[in-house]
Design a protein around this motif. Structure first.
Motif, PDB file in Angstrom:
ATOM      1  N   ASP A   1       0.830  -1.202   0.000  1.00  0.00           N
ATOM      2  CA  ASP A   1       0.000   0.000   0.000  1.00  0.00           C
ATOM      3  C   ASP A   1       0.870   1.259   0.000  1.00  0.00           C
ATOM      4  OD1 ASP A   1      -2.466   1.255  -0.156  1.00  0.00           O
ATOM      5  OD2 ASP A   1      -2.592   1.528   2.012  1.00  0.00           O
ATOM      6  N   SER A   2       1.852   1.266  -0.905  1.00  0.00           N
ATOM      7  CA  SER A   2       2.803   2.363  -1.015  1.00  0.00           C
ATOM      8  C   SER A   2       2.565   3.102  -2.326  1.00  0.00           C
ATOM      9  CB  SER A   2       4.221   1.794  -0.959  1.00  0.00           C
ATOM     10  OG  SER A   2       5.169   2.826  -0.934  1.00  0.00           O
ATOM     11  N   ASN A   3       3.471   4.024  -2.651  1.00  0.00           N
ATOM     12  CA  ASN A   3       3.370   4.731  -3.925  1.00  0.00           C
ATOM     13  C   ASN A   3       4.764   4.903  -4.521  1.00  0.00           C
ATOM     14  OD1 ASN A   3       4.588   7.137  -2.836  1.00  0.00           O
ATOM     15  ND2 ASN A   3       2.632   7.587  -1.855  1.00  0.00           N
ATOM     16  N   LEU A   4       4.795   5.358  -5.744  1.00  0.00           N
ATOM     17  CA  LEU A   4       6.059   5.478  -6.475  1.00  0.00           C
ATOM     18  C   LEU A   4       7.028   6.431  -5.777  1.00  0.00           C
ATOM     19  CD1 LEU A   4       7.630   4.676  -9.030  1.00  0.00           C
ATOM     20  CD2 LEU A   4       6.579   6.621 -10.178  1.00  0.00           C
ATOM     21  N   ALA A   5       6.529   7.515  -5.220  1.00  0.00           N
ATOM     22  CA  ALA A   5       7.392   8.497  -4.562  1.00  0.00           C
ATOM     23  C   ALA A   5       8.113   7.901  -3.352  1.00  0.00           C
ATOM     24  CB  ALA A   5       6.577   9.708  -4.140  1.00  0.00           C
ATOM     25  N   ALA A   6       7.503   6.929  -2.696  1.00  0.00           N
ATOM     26  CA  ALA A   6       8.092   6.322  -1.505  1.00  0.00           C
ATOM     27  C   ALA A   6       8.964   5.109  -1.820  1.00  0.00           C
ATOM     28  CB  ALA A   6       6.978   5.910  -0.537  1.00  0.00           C
TER      29      ALA A   6
END
Length: 131
Positions: free
Chosen positions: A99-104
């Motif tokens: 449940d993360s995103n590309l920026a992280a």
């Protein structure tokens, strides 16, 4: 194929293959390190099939790099399959499991750039490699 793709300079083909081979060897060494430290299941949070896929890249990254260094078409073909499936697997892991995103995810960012390099140069260099 478009005519200008046929005329990629030899230095560009050698450079693209060399860069891809070095980066594939770096990836392979990371997967070998994971295998040596944690076995076939290095990521407790990931399902077994994803762990198995990532562990298999120790072999497939190395094979693609060696084939590229030898100037074989199978090297770029395998590299394309690897980066496409690895990008999909990592994207799934980041978004679907963590449940993360590309920026992280700096690793996912680097993989996306590498995939763009391999997939973007493949049509230009493939015809210059041998069967």
């Amino acid at each position: 194929m478009i005519g200008w793709m046929h005329h990629a300079p030899r230095w560009a083909v050698i450079s693209a293959c060399g860069i891809a081979a070095v980066l594939l060897f770096i990836g392979a060494s990371a997967h070998v390190t994971d295998l040596l430290r944690h076995g076939l299941h290095p990521y407790d949070w990931a399902p077994w099939w994803l762990n198995l896929y990532w562990s298999s890249l120790a072999l497939f990254d190395t094979l693609a790099a060696v084939l590229l260094i030898r100037g074989k078409r199978q090297g770029i073909d395998l590299a394309c399959v690897i980066v496409a499936t690895d990008l999909a697997a990592n994207w799934y892991a980041a978004y679907g499991i963590q449940d993360s995103n590309l920026a992280a995810q700096p690793g996912l960012q680097r993989l996306a750039v590498f995939a763009a390099l391999v997939l973007g140069t493949a049509p230009f260099i493939r015809r210059h490699l041998t069967n």
